[in-house]
Motif scaffolding. Structure first.
Motif, PDB file in Angstrom:
ATOM      1  N   TRP A  24      40.143  55.535  38.853  1.00  0.00           N
ATOM      2  CA  TRP A  24      39.535  54.248  38.515  1.00  0.00           C
ATOM      3  C   TRP A  24      40.282  53.448  37.446  1.00  0.00           C
ATOM      4  O   TRP A  24      40.095  52.233  37.344  1.00  0.00           O
ATOM      5  N   PHE A  25      41.131  54.074  36.640  1.00  0.00           N
ATOM      6  CA  PHE A  25      41.733  53.351  35.523  1.00  0.00           C
ATOM      7  C   PHE A  25      43.248  53.214  35.583  1.00  0.00           C
ATOM      8  O   PHE A  25      43.819  52.352  34.917  1.00  0.00           O
ATOM      9  N   GLN A  26      43.901  54.042  36.370  1.00  0.00           N
ATOM     10  CA  GLN A  26      45.361  54.094  36.321  1.00  0.00           C
ATOM     11  C   GLN A  26      46.024  52.758  36.650  1.00  0.00           C
ATOM     12  O   GLN A  26      47.056  52.412  36.092  1.00  0.00           O
ATOM     13  N   ASP A  27      45.428  51.984  37.539  1.00  0.00           N
ATOM     14  CA  ASP A  27      46.066  50.736  37.979  1.00  0.00           C
ATOM     15  C   ASP A  27      45.353  49.488  37.452  1.00  0.00           C
ATOM     16  O   ASP A  27      45.464  48.411  38.035  1.00  0.00           O
ATOM     17  N   THR A  28      44.591  49.626  36.367  1.00  0.00           N
ATOM     18  CA  THR A  28      43.906  48.470  35.788  1.00  0.00           C
ATOM     19  C   THR A  28      44.796  47.791  34.747  1.00  0.00           C
ATOM     20  O   THR A  28      45.786  48.351  34.280  1.00  0.00           O
ATOM     21  N   LEU A  30      44.593  44.554  31.376  1.00  0.00           N
ATOM     22  CA  LEU A  30      43.808  43.613  30.581  1.00  0.00           C
ATOM     23  C   LEU A  30      44.375  42.222  30.808  1.00  0.00           C
ATOM     24  O   LEU A  30      45.480  41.910  30.365  1.00  0.00           O
ATOM     25  N   VAL A  31      43.620  41.399  31.526  1.00  0.00           N
ATOM     26  CA  VAL A  31      44.095  40.054  31.881  1.00  0.00           C
ATOM     27  C   VAL A  31      43.993  39.115  30.689  1.00  0.00           C
ATOM     28  O   VAL A  31      44.931  38.404  30.341  1.00  0.00           O
ATOM     29  N   SER A  32      42.839  39.123  30.036  1.00  0.00           N
ATOM     30  CA  SER A  32      42.662  38.265  28.863  1.00  0.00           C
ATOM     31  C   SER A  32      41.482  38.764  28.032  1.00  0.00           C
ATOM     32  O   SER A  32      40.612  39.486  28.530  1.00  0.00           O
ATOM     33  N   ALA A  33      41.462  38.376  26.760  1.00  0.00           N
ATOM     34  CA  ALA A  33      40.364  38.716  25.856  1.00  0.00           C
ATOM     35  C   ALA A  33      40.268  37.624  24.805  1.00  0.00           C
ATOM     36  O   ALA A  33      40.905  37.691  23.755  1.00  0.00           O
ATOM     37  N   GLU A  34      39.491  36.592  25.116  1.00  0.00           N
ATOM     38  CA  GLU A  34      39.370  35.446  24.217  1.00  0.00           C
ATOM     39  C   GLU A  34      37.909  35.117  23.977  1.00  0.00           C
ATOM     40  O   GLU A  34      37.103  35.077  24.919  1.00  0.00           O
ATOM     41  N   ASP A  35      37.578  34.889  22.703  1.00  0.00           N
ATOM     42  CA  ASP A  35      36.210  34.507  22.316  1.00  0.00           C
ATOM     43  C   ASP A  35      35.173  35.487  22.847  1.00  0.00           C
ATOM     44  O   ASP A  35      34.064  35.088  23.244  1.00  0.00           O
ATOM     45  N   GLY A  36      35.520  36.763  22.884  1.00  0.00           N
ATOM     46  CA  GLY A  36      34.562  37.783  23.306  1.00  0.00           C
ATOM     47  C   GLY A  36      34.440  37.952  24.805  1.00  0.00           C
ATOM     48  O   GLY A  36      33.692  38.813  25.280  1.00  0.00           O
ATOM     49  N   ILE A  37      35.168  37.127  25.570  1.00  0.00           N
ATOM     50  CA  ILE A  37      35.120  37.223  27.040  1.00  0.00           C
ATOM     51  C   ILE A  37      36.336  38.022  27.494  1.00  0.00           C
ATOM     52  O   ILE A  37      37.476  37.559  27.406  1.00  0.00           O
ATOM     53  N   VAL A  38      36.082  39.219  27.966  1.00  0.00           N
ATOM     54  CA  VAL A  38      37.154  40.126  28.366  1.00  0.00           C
ATOM     55  C   VAL A  38      37.250  40.150  29.894  1.00  0.00           C
ATOM     56  O   VAL A  38      36.242  40.307  30.588  1.00  0.00           O
ATOM     57  N   GLY A  41      41.821  43.311  35.029  1.00  0.00           N
ATOM     58  CA  GLY A  41      42.376  43.225  36.385  1.00  0.00           C
ATOM     59  C   GLY A  41      42.208  44.544  37.139  1.00  0.00           C
ATOM     60  O   GLY A  41      42.463  45.616  36.586  1.00  0.00           O
ATOM     61  N   VAL A  42      41.778  44.443  38.383  1.00  0.00           N
ATOM     62  CA  VAL A  42      41.588  45.628  39.234  1.00  0.00           C
ATOM     63  C   VAL A  42      42.206  45.382  40.602  1.00  0.00           C
ATOM     64  O   VAL A  42      42.578  44.258  40.931  1.00  0.00           O
ATOM     65  N   LYS A  43      42.259  46.449  41.426  1.00  0.00           N
ATOM     66  CA  LYS A  43      42.918  46.347  42.725  1.00  0.00           C
ATOM     67  C   LYS A  43      42.067  45.664  43.786  1.00  0.00           C
ATOM     68  O   LYS A  43      42.573  44.919  44.610  1.00  0.00           O
ATOM     69  N   ASN A  44      40.772  46.009  43.842  1.00  0.00           N
ATOM     70  CA  ASN A  44      39.916  45.375  44.836  1.00  0.00           C
ATOM     71  C   ASN A  44      38.483  45.372  44.357  1.00  0.00           C
ATOM     72  O   ASN A  44      38.149  45.924  43.312  1.00  0.00           O
ATOM     73  N   SER A  45      37.603  44.751  45.138  1.00  0.00           N
ATOM     74  CA  SER A  45      36.229  44.546  44.709  1.00  0.00           C
ATOM     75  C   SER A  45      35.447  45.845  44.583  1.00  0.00           C
ATOM     76  O   SER A  45      34.455  45.910  43.863  1.00  0.00           O
ATOM     77  N   PHE A  46      35.866  46.891  45.291  1.00  0.00           N
ATOM     78  CA  PHE A  46      35.161  48.158  45.182  1.00  0.00           C
ATOM     79  C   PHE A  46      35.310  48.727  43.770  1.00  0.00           C
ATOM     80  O   PHE A  46      34.386  49.329  43.230  1.00  0.00           O
ATOM     81  N   TYR A  47      36.483  48.524  43.149  1.00  0.00           N
ATOM     82  CA  TYR A  47      36.699  48.977  41.781  1.00  0.00           C
ATOM     83  C   TYR A  47      35.719  48.291  40.831  1.00  0.00           C
ATOM     84  O   TYR A  47      35.246  48.898  39.867  1.00  0.00           O
ATOM     85  N   PHE A  75      35.541  41.260  35.756  1.00  0.00           N
ATOM     86  CA  PHE A  75      36.652  41.888  36.471  1.00  0.00           C
ATOM     87  C   PHE A  75      37.267  40.897  37.448  1.00  0.00           C
ATOM     88  O   PHE A  75      36.567  40.078  38.031  1.00  0.00           O
ATOM     89  N   GLU A  76      38.567  40.991  37.601  1.00  0.00           N
ATOM     90  CA  GLU A  76      39.283  40.061  38.473  1.00  0.00           C
ATOM     91  C   GLU A  76      40.222  40.838  39.387  1.00  0.00           C
ATOM     92  O   GLU A  76      41.034  41.640  38.921  1.00  0.00           O
ATOM     93  N   VAL A  77      40.053  40.610  40.694  1.00  0.00           N
ATOM     94  CA  VAL A  77      40.958  41.249  41.657  1.00  0.00           C
ATOM     95  C   VAL A  77      42.305  40.563  41.560  1.00  0.00           C
ATOM     96  O   VAL A  77      42.409  39.354  41.745  1.00  0.00           O
ATOM     97  N   GLN A  78      43.322  41.336  41.244  1.00  0.00           N
ATOM     98  CA  GLN A  78      44.656  40.776  41.003  1.00  0.00           C
ATOM     99  C   GLN A  78      45.467  40.725  42.294  1.00  0.00           C
ATOM    100  O   GLN A  78      45.580  41.719  43.010  1.00  0.00           O
ATOM    101  N   ALA A  79      46.030  39.579  42.581  1.00  0.00           N
ATOM    102  CA  ALA A  79      46.843  39.415  43.797  1.00  0.00           C
ATOM    103  C   ALA A  79      48.020  40.386  43.787  1.00  0.00           C
ATOM    104  O   ALA A  79      48.428  40.899  44.819  1.00  0.00           O
ATOM    105  N   THR A  80      48.548  40.656  42.604  1.00  0.00           N
ATOM    106  CA  THR A  80      49.714  41.547  42.523  1.00  0.00           C
ATOM    107  C   THR A  80      49.355  43.002  42.744  1.00  0.00           C
ATOM    108  O   THR A  80      50.211  43.825  42.972  1.00  0.00           O
ATOM    109  N   THR A  81      48.055  43.319  42.675  1.00  0.00           N
ATOM    110  CA  THR A  81      47.644  44.713  42.857  1.00  0.00           C
ATOM    111  C   THR A  81      46.809  44.909  44.100  1.00  0.00           C
ATOM    112  O   THR A  81      46.217  45.928  44.308  1.00  0.00           O
TER     113      THR A  81
END
Length: 452
Positions: A24-28, A30-38, A41-47, A75-81
């Protein structure tokens, strides 16, 4: 930001199992962390669902300890992953060229294009769920350190659950990492046939040499070696030679070696030295994830409600699940309806792959009692005799899984005191099913009688 997430992952790794971390964590990221909103990035919606439901508090605590303000986590599904549902070899022209070179080099090294592997089987297209996450984690450890961890790798489970896909994916990943790697994938029936041909033609030594230079041997459907003593002896010798050289050995079967009659005890013991890993029937959430991945892979549009309907009604295996999915997509195209419209107007009849809604609890209890040659009154009584108790628990298990009855309702149907007894009985059957293949066969036959 990379270093922060690296530290967070290091902390999480210390608090959960290696299998869970790898899955669950190996391919995650951190896309952004601003103003408390973290945003992670994950591979797909199941994650997303798994991380949110199982690990959200752990992620929050680890981020906070590393100086990140956390108000909300998204969480955001990353196109690159995204290749979890899209095979790597077709993601770009560059990767396709690289893959082609890899295959050509592998063919040269093996002096034969027929290593038995099918390039369509990749880890990227293998959907990870609660039914297979431990086996996938073991597969990844093999890819990272072949011949050392999980060697031999014994994978077992019923038909249509993805055994062939997973072990061939290991082979393809090993080749991708090292084109010089020499691999052979073969069903055990082909191994047996080739061995017989070699003996008949006086080429037994040539047969054995075929395996001497291998870095990885993958044997599929080992259960079909039953009764073939000479082939077992030859395989035993090949196994020992490869193992002594720290070469990777991978074997699949529908059951454990100890459950296969006539298999030599020495061989059965050696096959599970590196651990035995099973693929189980997917749960509802797993089936939904598989269908979403399938839809994305082929570019099909299908409503979430339609996916849930198929997942709810197909209760056999992944092969049947994908088959019904393909059938509904084809029917919707032919009839000019969306999959959901097809289902709503009653045209998508998939009861043959699932449970008929007309079956009653009374019918289930009667079929179970008859199968075990017991009067219904005796099976639903208070007897603690082992075979009667087992029959009662099987009835509980089927009522829960096939009719989705509450444990309180099941208790009243089978005549036990309260729902806790039902919960214990169902857990007992679920636990026994992992290793008791006779019980698996019995329950499968009972279901056939119920729905026949």
């Amino acid at each position: 930001m990379y270093n922060v997430w690296k530290n967070v992952l290091a902390e999480i790794e210390q608090k959960i199992s290696a299998a869970n971390f790898s899955t669950w964590f190996q391919d995650t990221s951190l896309v952004s962390a601003e103003d408390g909103i973290v945003i992670i990035g994950v591979k797909n919606s199941f994650y997303v669902k798994q991380l949110r439901s199982k690990f959200l508090n752990l992620i929050t605590d680890s981020l906070t300890k590393n100086g990140v303000e956390v108000k909300t986590i998204d969480f955001e599904v990353q196109a690159t992953t995204k290749p979890k549902v899209r095979p790597r070899e077709v993601t770009s022209s560059d990767s396709l060229k690289s893959r082609t070179k890899t295959i050509k080099k592998t063919i040269e090294n093996n002096k034969s294009p027929n290593n038995g592997l099918n390039s369509k089987y990749t880890l990227d297209s293998f959907v990870i769920g609660s039914n297979n996450d431990v086996a996938v984690a073991a597969a990844k450890s093999i890819i990272n350190s072949p011949g050392t961890r999980c060697n031999p790798f014994f994978l077992y489970g019923g038909p249509g659950l993805g055994k062939t896909h997973l072990v061939q994916a290991i082979g393809n990943e090993l080749l991708k990492n090292n084109p010089d790697y020499k691999i052979l994938y073969t069903p055990v029936s082909q191994f047996y046939s080739d061995f017989i041909d070699a003996i008949q033609n006086g080429k037994g030594k040539d047969f054995n040499r075929r395996f001497e230079k291998l870095d990885c041997l993958i044997i599929d459907d080992f259960q079909f070696i039953v009764g073939k003593e000479k082939s077992q002896e030859e395989f035993f010798n090949i196994f020992n030679n490869l193992y002594q050289l720290n070469k990777q050995i991978i074997v699949t079967s529908d059951r454990l070696p100890s459950q296969i009659k006539t298999v030599d005890e020495r061989l059965a013991s050696r096959l599970t030295m590196g651990g035995a890993f099973d693929l189980q029937l997917p749960k509802f959430e797993d089936k939904c994830a598989i269908l979403r991945a399938k839809a994305e892979l082929i570019g099909a549009e299908i409503e979430p409600e339609a996916i849930e309907y198929i997942a709810e009604n197909v209760n056999t295996n992944i092969r049947d699940l994908e088959g019904e999915f393909s059938t509904i997509l084809l029917m919707s195209e032919v009839r000019g309806l969306t999959p959901l419209e097809l289902i709503q107007n009653g045209s998508a009849n998939i009861n043959r792959a699932g449970k008929p809604r007309s079956v009653s609890s009374k019918q289930v209890i009667e079929k179970v009692a008859k199968y075990y040659d017991l009067p219904v009154k005796e099976m639903c009584g208070k007897s603690r005799v082992a075979h009667i108790k087992t029959a009662r628990q099987v009835a509980m298990f089927i009522l829960k899984n096939e009719l989705s009855l509450s444990t309180t309702k099941i208790a009243s149907e089978v005549g036990v005191k309260d729902h806790t007894t039902v919960m214990h009985g169902i857990k007992k059957i679920e636990s026994d099913l992992k290793l008791n293949f006779t019980l698996r066969d019995q329950i499968a036959e009972i279901k056939e009688r119920i729905y026949g």
